[in-house]
Design an enzyme around this catalytic site. Sequence first.
Site, short mmCIF file in Angstrom:
data_model
loop_
_atom_site.label_atom_id
_atom_site.label_comp_id
_atom_site.label_asym_id
_atom_site.label_seq_id
_atom_site.Cartn_x
_atom_site.Cartn_y
_atom_site.Cartn_z
N TYR A 43 8.15 -24.09 39.24
CA TYR A 43 8.00 -24.44 40.67
C TYR A 43 9.14 -23.91 41.52
O TYR A 43 9.28 -24.33 42.68
CB TYR A 43 8.01 -25.97 40.83
N GLY A 46 5.98 -41.40 41.32
CA GLY A 46 6.48 -40.88 40.04
C GLY A 46 7.95 -40.51 40.20
O GLY A 46 8.85 -41.26 39.84
N CYS A 79 13.45 -16.55 24.33
CA CYS A 79 13.12 -15.13 24.46
C CYS A 79 12.04 -14.93 25.50
O CYS A 79 10.87 -14.65 25.19
CB CYS A 79 12.74 -14.55 23.10
N GLU A 80 12.43 -15.12 26.72
CA GLU A 80 11.61 -15.08 27.93
C GLU A 80 12.64 -15.19 29.04
O GLU A 80 13.75 -15.66 28.79
CB GLU A 80 10.72 -16.33 28.02
C1 LIG Z 1 1.46 -36.99 39.80
C2 LIG Z 1 0.79 -38.05 40.53
C3 LIG Z 1 1.53 -38.97 41.25
C4 LIG Z 1 3.04 -38.94 41.34
O1 LIG Z 1 3.56 -37.90 42.09
P1 LIG Z 1 5.14 -37.80 42.35
O2 LIG Z 1 5.28 -36.60 43.20
O3 LIG Z 1 5.81 -37.66 41.03
O4 LIG Z 1 5.58 -39.05 43.02
C5 LIG Z 1 0.84 -39.97 41.90
N1 LIG Z 1 -0.51 -40.06 41.84
C6 LIG Z 1 -1.25 -39.19 41.14
C7 LIG Z 1 -2.72 -39.34 41.09
C8 LIG Z 1 -0.63 -38.14 40.46
O5 LIG Z 1 -1.38 -37.27 39.78
#
Ligand SMILES: *Cc1c(COP(=O)(O)O)cnc(C)c1O
Length: 403
Positions: free
Chosen positions: A306, A265, A332-333
């Site tokens: 995080y 991702g 407002c936080e």
């Molecule tokens: C979120 C997720 C990813 C991607 O994670 P990244 O840290 O953004 O690369 C891959 N596989 C699954 C099943 C996820 O839930």
Amino acid sequence: MSASLPTTALLAAAAQFGTPLYVYEAATIRRQYHKLTAAFSGHPTRFFYACKALTNVAVLRVLLAEGAGLDCVSINEVRLGLHAGFAPENILFTPNSVAFSELVEAKELGVNLNIDNLALLEQFGATFGGSYPVCVRLNPHIEAGGNYKISTGHIDSKFGVSIHQMRHLERVVKGTGLHVRGLHMHTGSEIKDVEVFLRALDILFDAARRFPQLEFLDLGSGFKVPYKPGDPETDVAGLGERVAAAFQDFEVEYGRPLEAWFEPGKYLVSECGFLLVEVSTVKHTTATVFAGVNSGFNHLIRPMMYDAYHHISNLSHPASPERLYTVVGNICETDTFAWDRLLPEVREGDVLAFHNAGAYGFEMSSSFNSRLRPAEVLLEEDGSLRLIRKRQTFEDLLAGQVA
Ligand SMILES: *Cc1c(COP(=O)(O)O)cnc(C)c1O
């Protein structure tokens, strides 16, 4: 962080479309995808973009055109993927804590199913037998360090079928005639150490010995990109070589070819993205100087959720002497983006850019405080700017409300 900041294009985007604004560089997405495919060219490998990081259809299509598949965690992500043009066989559905009916819906759409729960596997096998092969998500309980909130491999995690439940999993498979064609793990931790990752792979090989019909092993994600100056990026080339060698050794024993699958991702879309904001106020208090911007955790929640570091550039005055600021939003936080950050002197009206805003940026945004979600723009390789999502409007806030 991006190697280079496209300052002129970003300022042009802010001028044309206003702020707050998300801008994604298509070239960076392609560059990251090509780094992965080159790194794993030594073994048949497929990459499924984990689209929960950023689901804008224009971004999905950039990756579709490069040949990526899609990893989806909800039925609507599956629908978005199909809408974008991904073939069902190139979509992997990896949900958790879903009702059986959502798995059946995904099956009817013809996508690959990754099931992470023994009870659902049993129900699926009892209903469909071996007629629709599935992948099983395992939890190897490998902890590579990192943030407990985003790590999924630990013993308290809700994700996956525990590696200690293999005997039970085998019973379910034999008893229902389920066809298991893949095993999956995604620890959620960043790959800081190739050795730790290879240990997890060994655990997956060990599990694979119990399933003779496998076609692939899915190793999830964990590819790390730099957020802070000097942060390392996962050495994908080194990892690719080690993974290819490990697969080749294991295939000899296993007696069948096994593809490697991954679901990156962040690696694909983190660095491509910038959140552009404008400084509304500069406020001196007894303790600090606040730079207040026209955004907040309603647009970028990672710093607050995080403790994530997002690098900030002052696009309007990059050469001014640096001063210390606490950068906050207008919600407002408590919505502090950064404490004690050295920035080129900030004035009201300056445009600031948050780096690494492609992954889990817009995607986790909301209209909290009835503020509007930003627009999104794609910066193409020829320098052109394309609006790929309109800014929310006041009418959008009322849409769907029944007075
Ligand atoms: C979120 C997720 C990813 C991607 O994670 P990244 O840290 O953004 O690369 C891959 N596989 C699954 C099943 C996820 O839930």
